[in-house]
Design a protein around this motif. Structure first.
Motif, PDB file in Angstrom:
ATOM      1  N   VAL A 160       0.809  -1.176  -0.058  1.00 46.51           N
ATOM      2  CA  VAL A 160       0.095  -0.034   0.078  1.00 46.51           C
ATOM      3  C   VAL A 160       0.816   1.233   0.044  1.00 46.51           C
ATOM      4  N   SER A 161       0.311   2.329  -0.452  1.00 48.77           N
ATOM      5  CA  SER A 161       0.846   3.607  -0.444  1.00 48.77           C
ATOM      6  C   SER A 161       0.648   4.065   0.889  1.00 48.77           C
ATOM      7  N   PRO A 162       1.730   4.873   1.506  1.00 45.51           N
ATOM      8  CA  PRO A 162       1.353   5.530   2.942  1.00 45.51           C
ATOM      9  C   PRO A 162       0.258   6.411   2.803  1.00 45.51           C
ATOM     10  N   PHE A 163      -0.420   6.909   1.746  1.00 44.11           N
ATOM     11  CA  PHE A 163      -1.649   7.823   1.799  1.00 44.11           C
ATOM     12  C   PHE A 163      -2.747   7.007   1.518  1.00 44.11           C
ATOM     13  N   GLU A 164      -2.730   5.569   1.702  1.00 42.24           N
ATOM     14  CA  GLU A 164      -3.802   4.799   1.584  1.00 42.24           C
ATOM     15  C   GLU A 164      -4.125   4.456   3.160  1.00 42.24           C
ATOM     16  N   LEU A 165      -3.192   4.642   4.063  1.00 43.84           N
ATOM     17  CA  LEU A 165      -3.455   4.503   5.166  1.00 43.84           C
ATOM     18  C   LEU A 165      -4.141   5.604   6.098  1.00 43.84           C
ATOM     19  N   ARG A 166      -4.836   5.397   7.209  1.00 48.83           N
ATOM     20  CA  ARG A 166      -5.306   6.316   7.877  1.00 48.83           C
ATOM     21  C   ARG A 166      -4.206   7.233   8.690  1.00 48.83           C
ATOM     22  N   ASP A 167      -4.217   8.490   8.788  1.00 52.59           N
ATOM     23  CA  ASP A 167      -3.173   9.109   9.492  1.00 52.59           C
ATOM     24  C   ASP A 167      -2.811   8.704  10.877  1.00 52.59           C
ATOM     25  N   GLU A 168      -3.709   8.081  11.467  1.00 58.53           N
ATOM     26  CA  GLU A 168      -3.595   7.935  12.808  1.00 58.53           C
ATOM     27  C   GLU A 168      -3.023   6.248  12.836  1.00 58.53           C
ATOM     28  N   ASP A 169      -2.970   5.719  11.852  1.00 59.67           N
ATOM     29  CA  ASP A 169      -2.377   4.381  11.775  1.00 59.67           C
ATOM     30  C   ASP A 169      -0.928   4.096  12.092  1.00 59.67           C
ATOM     31  N   TRP A 170      -0.304   3.193  13.078  1.00 62.66           N
ATOM     32  CA  TRP A 170       0.929   2.925  13.527  1.00 62.66           C
ATOM     33  C   TRP A 170       1.486   2.259  12.376  1.00 62.66           C
TER      34      TRP A 170
END
Length: 379
Positions: free
Chosen positions: A48-58
């Motif tokens: 996944v791209s970093p931008f596909e994660l939620r901002d608060e995901d660790w």
């Protein structure tokens, strides 16, 4: 769109990572087998791209630290990486939603894939180096403000250590000492951060680019001319620049020695064919760092220098070098982010004692081509 990492992807990724290792970072063959076995057992890894994660995901960074030769002797199972990850979660009181990489060059492209497969977590398509470097602080993570601490080390005998410090330089220093005491080879978890921060400090697309490089090389069928042509095609529209051929010839001199735990030295390549009247010296310190013809520098870190086996087009690791080998020496412009002033503070050539200034390889090659009656940097 998310992309799955299957067994075939692992082979291409490992091949591409050899080029991005710039002669260092070890042979990933064993981890390649382990990652493919884990994928076969637990299923493909979601990339996944970093931008596909939620901002608060660790997100937690997984890597190996120590001698690549000892990694083979220790025969890690993969459990060491999971243990390091879980110890990190305990320390940070978080639950990791994804895994990412410290470096995409050489052996360290594979531990995050293996860990993601074993834990069924997604792998983030980025890293902190865009190539291989020998130390933790030589990353965009460090340069743009992320903390390596806590650093968790885990050996194959189950022993684990944890280092905490606000200084990434101190973390690197104490981590190396602990790693040596733990047998010279450990799995590490470090640079825990939320996805929002990773979006700001990571080098994007490096797994996909490494995969594309590997696919292109494997398609070339052990023909060094086709390897170089395919590399040129794949890299021209990537975060890297188009490669330059510096020389083809034979290794006529080689000096290699250990100093402060690092493999240092130089090799001299005497040109053949089109390059018959030329000689190029390549200096190395864990990775190939500098290529020069006489006193004229042709390429330097952080740009990538690779020595290719003329018989198959594959990169030659520093420890595999021998005199009388027929080789090509090529240079690849690094991602632009590595030339940022904050990155140059930790990876500029002066950090390795080879030059007080930095000139991009594409400028050096243009000067060399314009200065000669022929243009030796042919594609």
């Amino acid at each position: 769109m998310p992309k799955s990492i299957d067994e075939r992807f692992v082979d291409s990724l490992a091949c591409g990572a050899m080029f991005l290792g710039s002669g260092g970072a070890g042979d990933s063959a064993l981890l390649q087998i382990m990652a493919k076995q884990a994928i076969k057992e637990f299923g493909p890894v979601q990339l996944v791209s970093p931008f596909e994660l939620r901002d608060e995901d660790w997100v937690v960074t997984i890597a190996l630290m120590g001698s690549p030769a000892i990694h083979y002797e220790k025969m890690m199972s993969g459990q060491e990486m999971i243990t390091a990850l879980r110890e990190m979660e305990k320390e940070e009181r978080c639950v990791a939603q994804a895994i990412t990489a410290l470096e995409i060059g050489g052996i360290n492209a594979l531990p995050p894939v293996l860990t993601a497969a074993l834990t069924k977590l997604p792998l983030v398509d980025c890293d902190g180096m865009g190539r291989a470097f020998p130390e933790l602080q030589m990353t965009t993570y460090h340069a743009f403000g992320a903390q390596a601490s806590p650093l968790v080390l885990c050996a194959n005998n189950g022993e684990s250590e944890k280092m905490i410090s606000p200084s990434n330089f101190e973390i690197e220093k104490v981590g190396r000492v602990a790693m040596t005491k733990m047998g010279g080879s450990v799995a590490t978890a470090s640079f825990p951060m939320k996805a929002k921060r990773l979006q700001e400090v990571g080098i994007p697309h490096t797994f996909l680019v490494s995969h594309r490089i590997g696919e292109a090389v494997l398609r070339a069928g052990a023909d060094v001319h086709r390897v170089f042509t395919n590399l040129h095609r794949e890299l021209q529209n990537s975060i890297y620049g188009q490669p330059f051929k510096l020389i083809e010839g034979k290794v006529v001199e080689l000096e290699r020695y250990l100093q402060n735990g690092l493999l240092r030295g130089e090799l001299l390549v005497e040109g053949t064919g089109f390059y018959h009247s030329e000689q190029i010296e390549v200096q190395f310190q864990s990775e190939y760092l500098l290529a020069k013809k006489g006193e004229r520098i042709l390429g330097m870190v952080p740009d990538l220098i690779c020595v290719l086996d003329a018989d198959n087009g594959l990169p030659i690791l520093i420890e595999e070098l021998e005199t009388h080998m027929n080789v090509w020496v090529i240079a690849i412009p690094c991602p632009i982010i590595l030339r940022h002033a904050k990155m140059m503070d930790v990876i500029g050539p002066w950090n390795f004692g080879i030059s007080n200034t930095y000139t991009p390889v594409e400028h050096l090659c243009a000067e060399e081509g314009n200065g000669d009656s022929h243009v030796p940097f042919r594609y």
